[in-house]
Design an enzyme around this catalytic site. Structure first.
Site, short mmCIF file in Angstrom:
data_model
loop_
_atom_site.label_atom_id
_atom_site.label_comp_id
_atom_site.label_asym_id
_atom_site.label_seq_id
_atom_site.Cartn_x
_atom_site.Cartn_y
_atom_site.Cartn_z
N THR A 1 0.97 -1.24 -0.04
CA THR A 1 -0.02 -0.01 0.05
C THR A 1 0.98 1.35 -0.03
O THR A 1 1.89 1.16 0.63
CB THR A 1 -0.95 0.03 1.20
OG1 THR A 1 -1.75 -1.01 1.23
CG2 THR A 1 -1.77 1.35 1.53
N SER B 1 2.26 5.15 -2.11
CA SER B 1 2.60 5.61 -3.60
C SER B 1 3.47 4.73 -4.16
O SER B 1 3.31 4.54 -5.55
CB SER B 1 2.96 7.13 -3.42
OG SER B 1 4.08 7.09 -2.71
N THR B 2 4.52 4.36 -4.02
CA THR B 2 5.46 3.49 -4.46
C THR B 2 4.69 2.10 -4.77
O THR B 2 5.24 1.64 -5.91
CB THR B 2 6.61 3.45 -3.45
OG1 THR B 2 7.20 4.65 -3.01
CG2 THR B 2 7.59 2.62 -4.45
N ALA C 1 8.28 1.73 1.72
CA ALA C 1 8.75 2.04 3.17
C ALA C 1 8.79 3.44 3.53
O ALA C 1 9.02 4.28 2.37
CB ALA C 1 9.96 1.47 3.56
N ASP C 2 8.69 3.84 4.60
CA ASP C 2 8.90 5.27 5.00
C ASP C 2 10.25 5.70 5.14
O ASP C 2 10.84 7.04 5.13
CB ASP C 2 8.04 5.73 5.82
CG ASP C 2 6.52 5.26 5.63
OD1 ASP C 2 6.10 5.70 4.44
OD2 ASP C 2 5.80 4.71 6.46
N GLU D 1 0.07 -4.68 6.50
CA GLU D 1 1.32 -4.92 5.58
C GLU D 1 2.13 -5.82 6.35
O GLU D 1 2.81 -6.79 5.89
CB GLU D 1 1.88 -3.61 5.57
CG GLU D 1 1.30 -2.60 4.44
CD GLU D 1 1.87 -1.53 4.30
OE1 GLU D 1 1.85 -0.71 3.44
OE2 GLU D 1 2.41 -0.94 5.53
#
Length: 241
Positions: free
Chosen positions: A37, A39-40, A94-95, A115
């Protein structure tokens, strides 16, 4: 890699797309694929949709309702854990990614519980990021999303603050509390740079009312990092399970 990705003229969307395209090359015929989940991950779903149209046979397990809708729009066939208890490969974003360990912070997209369930059921987890997501220590720039039950939220928040967090309830675009796909809330918890992510992950999980945290320790197998010079692979030494 950070320096080359910081220029004002860098298209981060293009970098994310490049990393996602590289990760999708890992998908083989007959695989069960976890669909992340964010944007990437959206770029990965687009690439997987194209590969499916070109004849690649696979089925996906989405990590959120939003991802399921995106996958259906791309005509990716979906399945569930009722039919498949193990996932061959999950592709997710990942952030933050810690350079030396490949430990992660995830969950700014609001799907951290699903996730982590999907990651835990996966033989291999591939992470796709642009170079700005790489850090020397987790928590340097990003809070840890912590999914909590709504009942007793204030007590849970206080307990998290007692172990060092600055905790803030996540709000939706309408300023109402953000609600996850499982009906829970998210507290974004800032701890500053984290010296021992594994220990902190355990301490967070011990707080009553916490469902799961966005610390993903020793879960990533390969990270595809895109910067202006190309896509680079960072890999662990773990074998496929």
């Amino acid at each position: 890699m950070n320096a080359t990705a910081r220029g004002a003229d860098v298209d981060r969307g293009a970098l994310k797309r490049a990393a996602a395209e590289a990760a999708v090359e890992l998908v083989q015929d007959g695989m069960v694929v976890g669909l992340g989940t964010g944007s990437t991950a959206t770029f990965a779903i687009q690439a997987l949709g194209r590969r499916h149209r070109e004849g690649l046979q696979f089925i996906g397990i989405p990590t959120s309702e939003r991802t399921a809708a995106q996958a259906k729009a791309a005509n990716i066939p979906l399945t569930s854990f009722r039919e498949h208890r193990e996932i061959d490969l999950t592709i997710d974003g990942a952030d933050e990614v810690e350079r030396e360990t490949l430990n992660l912070i995830k969950g700014l997209g609001g799907a951290l519980l699903h996730e982590k369930i999907v990651a835990a059921a996966s033989r291999r987890l591939a992470i796709v990021v642009d170079a700005l997501k790489l850090v020397d220590r987790l928590g340097a720039r990003t809070p840890i999303p912590v999914e909590v039950v709504a009942f007793g939220l204030e007590v849970t928040q206080g307990a998290l603050e007692s172990i060092g967090a600055t905790a803030q309830l996540r709000l939706s675009a309408t300023s109402a509390p953000f609600i996850t796909d499982s009906g829970n809330r998210i507290l974004d918890c800032s701890f500053g740079p984290i010296a021992d992510p594994a220990t902190l992950e355990k301490r967070i999980k011990q707080v009553v009312g916490v469902v799961e945290s966005g610390l993903f320790v020793s879960r990533a197998d390969v990270v595809f990092v895109a910067d202006t010079s190309g896509v680079h692979h960072l890999e662990t030494t773990r074998d496929w399970r």
